[in-house]
Design a protein around this motif. Structure first.
Motif, PDB file in Angstrom:
ATOM      1  N   SER A 182       3.711  -0.818   4.206  1.00 15.83           N
ATOM      2  CA  SER A 182       2.887   0.374   4.033  1.00 15.83           C
ATOM      3  C   SER A 182       3.906   1.726   3.858  1.00 15.83           C
ATOM      4  O   SER A 182       4.627   1.766   4.709  1.00 15.83           O
ATOM      5  N   SER A 209      -1.890  -5.279   9.143  1.00 19.75           N
ATOM      6  CA  SER A 209      -1.669  -5.151   7.638  1.00 19.75           C
ATOM      7  C   SER A 209      -0.512  -6.073   7.253  1.00 19.75           C
ATOM      8  O   SER A 209       0.692  -6.104   7.827  1.00 19.75           O
ATOM      9  N   ARG A 266       0.987  -1.127   0.085  1.00 21.74           N
ATOM     10  CA  ARG A 266       0.087  -0.038   0.115  1.00 21.74           C
ATOM     11  C   ARG A 266       0.858   1.165  -0.030  1.00 21.74           C
ATOM     12  O   ARG A 266       1.923   1.440   0.627  1.00 21.74           O
ATOM     13  N   ASP A 272      -4.239   1.218  10.120  1.00 22.29           N
ATOM     14  CA  ASP A 272      -4.160  -0.267   9.488  1.00 22.29           C
ATOM     15  C   ASP A 272      -3.270  -1.095   9.601  1.00 22.29           C
ATOM     16  O   ASP A 272      -2.911  -2.126   9.857  1.00 22.29           O
ATOM     17  N   GLU A 299      -4.992   6.958   8.585  1.00 21.02           N
ATOM     18  CA  GLU A 299      -5.908   5.617   8.318  1.00 21.02           C
ATOM     19  C   GLU A 299      -4.617   4.628   8.066  1.00 21.02           C
ATOM     20  O   GLU A 299      -4.729   3.291   8.594  1.00 21.02           O
TER      21      GLU A 299
END
Length: 345
Positions: A340, A336, A318, A331, A327
């Protein structure tokens, strides 16, 4: 003259907000980068779960006013007095430990062991989760054209840590390395091992992480619960790299390595007991601790990503704009998979 930029801050326990932060002019030996990627690392979560009071009294204290993000990549926008390299327009990643540059450790590129005390981006100087950032020029590594900014940010911490761990394991062609924990660092070890033609086996208690590793094409990924080394690698692994940082992972590492094998501890965390006679001496096992990496090693890793075709991009699951930073942190804290990254166009 000081301007302002958007930056993420730990507003409260488990809460991130966007604020306006000051951006000073670069001084001698410094430059300004347009941040293009700032990766989130497991160490960021330690502070995400703390109150402001706890942050300031942590093992590595930090101010709530400090921008997080020590995995930094971007483009040089301006340079301060005396800076001739890198130059404006260069694509760079930033080694997050910035030493004095003069002591014996720093002169070898090991700023992480600066004898005068290194400053650390996101800890005691602003990190990369902001639009622009003043950094010390000597901390920058120029990225090859084929290395994306998100991968460059990954190389600024986890991916080069994985590279050094593999080097420190002394694993050779035809041998097997077992990676305990297939989070981002463990996955990067698997990617480096694949590029070098090594057999790499991974273990993890999380089914989500195991499934993600399998989707990336790593077929020898096992549940750490009940892992039987004899069924997978008879006689034990030539090398074991523990990225878990927990007692169980470390204990497993010393149990499954073969006689004359090497164990490398990478993951941070407390607790571990060892009996030197059966665990090390009688099997002639080498046990190594490893912390971050040198600037020359990061340069080497950045060059080899392209030359060897190390497939790090799929680990990054991501890339979100800074507006989605709160956010993204939430996450990440929720578990996750993959890497990220805060990204800028």
């Amino acid at each position: 003259m000081t301007t302002t930029v958007r930056a993420l801050r730990f507003a409260a326990k488990e809460q991130v907000s966007i604020v306006d932060a000051p951006l000073p002019e670069p001084g001698p030996g410094e430059l300004v980068i347009d941040v293009k990627a700032a990766g989130l690392c497991g160490s960021d979560l330690h502070y995400f779960h703390m109150t402001h009071e706890e942050m300031q009294h942590a093992t590595q204290p930090r101010s709530p006013e400090m921008t997080p993000g020590h995995e930094i990549a971007g483009e040089v926008k301006a340079v301060g007095p005396g800076v001739t390299y890198p130059k404006v327009g260069d694509r760079v990643a930033v080694q997050h430990y910035s030493g004095c540059g003069q002591c014996a450790s720093c002169r070898r590129g090991w700023d992480v062991h600066c004898e005068r005390g290194a400053r650390v981006y996101s800890l005691n100087r602003p990190g990369g989760c902001q639009d622009e950032l003043v950094v010390t020029a000597k901390d920058c590594v120029v990225l090859p054209d084929e290395v994306s900014f998100p991968v460059g940010a990954f190389l600024a911490c986890g991916a080069t840590t994985a590279y050094q761990a593999l080097l420190r394991s002394d694993v050779k062609p035809g041998e097997t390395v077992v990676v305990i924990g297939v989070g981002p660092v463990g996955l990067a070890v698997l990617a480096w091992a694949k590029a070098y033609g090594l057999r790499a086996v991974g273990t993890d208690p999380s089914p989500q992480r195991r499934e993600f590793a399998a989707r990336l094409g790593y077929t020898e990924i096992h549940d750490s619960a009940g892992f039987d080394i004899e069924a997978v690698v008879p006689g034990g692994a030539d090398a074991v790299i523990d990225t878990s940082g927990n007692v169980h992972g470390r204990r497993t590492a010393t149990e499954i390595v073969k006689t004359w094998g090497t164990v490398v501890f990478v993951g941070l965390g407390p607790g571990f007991e060892i009996d030197p006679v059966p665990d090390l001496i009688m099997r002639q096992v080498t046990l190594r601790g490893m912390f971050v990496f040198s600037v020359p090693l990061m340069m080497e890793a950045a060059e080899k990503v392209g030359h060897l075709g190390v497939d790090l991009d799929p680990i990054i699951t991501r890339v979100s704009p800074i507006e989605e930073g709160p956010e993204l942190f939430a996450d990440f804290a929720a578990g996750s998979v993959g890497k990220s990254v805060i990204g800028w166009d």
